[in-house]
Design a protein around this motif. Structure first.
Motif, PDB file in Angstrom:
ATOM      1  N   MET A  98       0.727  -1.231  -0.076  1.00  0.00           N
ATOM      2  CA  MET A  98       0.161   0.134   0.007  1.00  0.00           C
ATOM      3  C   MET A  98       0.789   1.228   0.011  1.00  0.00           C
ATOM      4  O   MET A  98       1.959   1.335   0.529  1.00  0.00           O
ATOM      5  N   TYR A  99       0.147   2.347  -0.622  1.00  0.00           N
ATOM      6  CA  TYR A  99       1.074   3.321  -0.644  1.00  0.00           C
ATOM      7  C   TYR A  99       0.032   4.621  -0.504  1.00  0.00           C
ATOM      8  O   TYR A  99      -1.225   4.656  -0.394  1.00  0.00           O
ATOM      9  N   GLY A 100       0.859   5.752   0.069  1.00  0.00           N
ATOM     10  CA  GLY A 100      -0.109   7.043   0.327  1.00  0.00           C
ATOM     11  C   GLY A 100       0.577   8.276   0.017  1.00  0.00           C
ATOM     12  O   GLY A 100       1.755   8.343  -0.283  1.00  0.00           O
ATOM     13  N   ILE A 101      -0.130   9.487   0.192  1.00  0.00           N
ATOM     14  CA  ILE A 101       0.450  10.750   0.025  1.00  0.00           C
ATOM     15  C   ILE A 101      -0.258  11.682   0.964  1.00  0.00           C
ATOM     16  O   ILE A 101      -1.323  11.507   1.605  1.00  0.00           O
ATOM     17  N   CYS A 102       0.566  12.645   1.579  1.00  0.00           N
ATOM     18  CA  CYS A 102      -0.017  13.727   2.407  1.00  0.00           C
ATOM     19  C   CYS A 102      -0.812  14.803   1.611  1.00  0.00           C
ATOM     20  O   CYS A 102      -0.371  15.326   0.637  1.00  0.00           O
ATOM     21  N   ASN A 103      -1.949  14.789   2.067  1.00  0.00           N
ATOM     22  CA  ASN A 103      -2.941  15.853   1.543  1.00  0.00           C
ATOM     23  C   ASN A 103      -3.294  16.876   2.360  1.00  0.00           C
ATOM     24  O   ASN A 103      -4.262  17.855   2.282  1.00  0.00           O
ATOM     25  N   LEU A 104      -2.298  17.212   3.436  1.00  0.00           N
ATOM     26  CA  LEU A 104      -2.776  18.206   4.285  1.00  0.00           C
ATOM     27  C   LEU A 104      -1.228  19.087   4.521  1.00  0.00           C
ATOM     28  O   LEU A 104      -0.258  18.375   3.783  1.00  0.00           O
ATOM     29  N   SER A 105      -1.335  20.161   5.210  1.00  0.00           N
ATOM     30  CA  SER A 105      -0.172  21.080   4.964  1.00  0.00           C
ATOM     31  C   SER A 105       1.055  20.443   5.491  1.00  0.00           C
ATOM     32  O   SER A 105       2.180  20.284   5.143  1.00  0.00           O
ATOM     33  N   ILE A 106       1.057  20.304   6.789  1.00  0.00           N
ATOM     34  CA  ILE A 106       2.217  19.719   7.935  1.00  0.00           C
ATOM     35  C   ILE A 106       1.695  18.929   8.879  1.00  0.00           C
ATOM     36  O   ILE A 106       0.729  18.828   9.453  1.00  0.00           O
ATOM     37  N   SER A 151      -2.417   4.627  -5.588  1.00  0.00           N
ATOM     38  CA  SER A 151      -1.776   3.480  -6.229  1.00  0.00           C
ATOM     39  C   SER A 151      -0.422   3.187  -6.525  1.00  0.00           C
ATOM     40  O   SER A 151       0.372   4.140  -6.213  1.00  0.00           O
ATOM     41  N   GLU A 152      -0.131   1.757  -6.567  1.00  0.00           N
ATOM     42  CA  GLU A 152       1.351   1.660  -6.725  1.00  0.00           C
ATOM     43  C   GLU A 152       1.891   2.559  -7.737  1.00  0.00           C
ATOM     44  O   GLU A 152       2.955   3.056  -7.782  1.00  0.00           O
ATOM     45  N   GLU A 153       1.175   2.292  -8.898  1.00  0.00           N
ATOM     46  CA  GLU A 153       1.462   3.144 -10.029  1.00  0.00           C
ATOM     47  C   GLU A 153       1.674   4.548  -9.977  1.00  0.00           C
ATOM     48  O   GLU A 153       2.742   5.168 -10.438  1.00  0.00           O
ATOM     49  N   LEU A 154       0.645   4.974  -9.392  1.00  0.00           N
ATOM     50  CA  LEU A 154       0.992   6.589  -8.874  1.00  0.00           C
ATOM     51  C   LEU A 154       2.001   6.802  -8.094  1.00  0.00           C
ATOM     52  O   LEU A 154       2.864   7.865  -8.310  1.00  0.00           O
ATOM     53  N   PHE A 155       2.364   6.023  -7.102  1.00  0.00           N
ATOM     54  CA  PHE A 155       3.295   6.194  -6.246  1.00  0.00           C
ATOM     55  C   PHE A 155       4.990   6.274  -6.988  1.00  0.00           C
ATOM     56  O   PHE A 155       5.567   7.138  -6.878  1.00  0.00           O
ATOM     57  N   HIS A 156       4.869   5.419  -7.686  1.00  0.00           N
ATOM     58  CA  HIS A 156       6.186   5.238  -8.655  1.00  0.00           C
ATOM     59  C   HIS A 156       6.338   6.375  -9.720  1.00  0.00           C
ATOM     60  O   HIS A 156       7.401   6.858  -9.759  1.00  0.00           O
ATOM     61  N   LYS A 157       5.173   6.912 -10.069  1.00  0.00           N
ATOM     62  CA  LYS A 157       5.268   8.223 -11.036  1.00  0.00           C
ATOM     63  C   LYS A 157       5.778   9.322 -10.496  1.00  0.00           C
ATOM     64  O   LYS A 157       6.604   9.904 -10.690  1.00  0.00           O
ATOM     65  N   ILE A 158       4.987   9.559  -9.341  1.00  0.00           N
ATOM     66  CA  ILE A 158       5.451  10.974  -8.513  1.00  0.00           C
ATOM     67  C   ILE A 158       6.780  10.617  -7.821  1.00  0.00           C
ATOM     68  O   ILE A 158       7.574  11.345  -7.813  1.00  0.00           O
ATOM     69  N   SER A 159       7.245   9.353  -7.433  1.00  0.00           N
ATOM     70  CA  SER A 159       8.650   9.268  -6.929  1.00  0.00           C
ATOM     71  C   SER A 159       9.943   9.626  -7.910  1.00  0.00           C
ATOM     72  O   SER A 159      10.857  10.186  -7.536  1.00  0.00           O
ATOM     73  N   HIS A 160       9.467   9.341  -9.124  1.00  0.00           N
ATOM     74  CA  HIS A 160      10.529   9.177 -10.109  1.00  0.00           C
ATOM     75  C   HIS A 160      10.410  10.608 -11.098  1.00  0.00           C
ATOM     76  O   HIS A 160      11.293  10.729 -11.759  1.00  0.00           O
TER      77      HIS A 160
END
Length: 255
Positions: free
Chosen positions: A1-9, A64-73
């Motif tokens: 599983m993967y995640g992204i922070c959607n709040l400021s801090i 998603s795993e796909e989005l995680f790798h796209k953002i990371s790279h």
């Protein structure tokens, strides 16, 4: 599983409770691997520096795993003002701090999952010179010291050096003792250039502090606040206390 922070801090904690020590912070747009997930908390590993800790499940969204790798790279683009705001398609505002990541940013727009945002402020992108590192460091002057902090509203010594290098397109690990293992050792202060890092240890020989070297034997570092002091062969001479506060261990050249 993967995640992204959607709040400021968002605080990153040592254990899965609000009472636990804040070991770092997760800024808007930072993505991570979810190592464990229970009812209220998740243990995560940040993509940028592989730092681990616990985050409240209410303070991020899964990707998603796909989005995680796209953002990371992708080439990372960061918000460039001390504080700014973004708007979604409904016109809702969200404040974001200096160093917030803007995934897929182009022509003042970016997106997370299917949600689109607009951002009209200044941005940092690409690799910058040592001179830019110094100019960026000055933005944080007088920021109060905060253990685990990474923003102009509170920052610790290694969070300060990491964020400055990050904004200028260079990767540092999160903690001072980790950063001390990076780069090339310099034998003398005289060999250093503005933008190099100086590390300091305690009586047990453990690296406990780091700062960015300035010209004319000065250093900018987070100690009580982000401040400028004198650097000599012994360490940091505090210009307010008129005494040495940190013992020099090693100087490293990273770029």
């Amino acid at each position: 599983m993967y995640g992204i922070c959607n709040l400021s801090i968002v605080p990153l904690r040592a254990e899965s409770t609000d009472q636990s020590e804040m070991v770092s912070q997760v800024l808007f747009g930072e993505c991570f691997t979810i190592l464990e997930k229970n009812k209220n908390w998740s243990k995560i590993k940040l993509s940028f520096d592989e730092y681990e800790g616990f985050i409240d499940n209410k303070q991020f969204e899964e990707i998603s795993e796909e989005l995680f790798h796209k953002i990371s790279h992708q080439t990372h683009i960061y918000a460039g003002e001390v504080i700014d705001y973004i708007t979604d398609v409904s016109g809702n505002l969200l404040t974001i701090p200096l160093g917030a990541h803007l995934p897929f940013y182009e022509n003042q727009h970016f997106s997370i999952n299917e949600k689109k945002f607009q951002f009209e402020g200044k941005v940092f992108s690409g690799a910058h010179s040592k001179n830019e590192i110094i100019q960026t460091a000055f933005i944080f002057l007088n920021t109060p010291y905060l253990w685990g902090g990474k923003t102009p509203f509170g920052i610790d010594c290694s969070g300060f050096t990491q964020m400055i290098y990050k904004l200028c397109g260079h990767k540092l690990f999160r903690d001072a003792h980790q950063q001390a293992k990076q780069g090339e050792v310099l034998s003398f202060i005289e060999e250093s250039e503005p933008g190099d890092l100086a590390f300091f240890d305690n009586e047990e020989g453990e690296i406990i502090h780091v700062g960015i070297i300035l010209k004319d034997y000065h250093i900018i570092h987070a100690y009580g606040k982000v401040r400028i002091d004198t650097l000599d062969h012994s360490g940091i001479f505090n210009n307010d206390l008129h005494t040495h506060t940190h013992k020099l261990r090693v100087i490293k050249k990273l770029i």
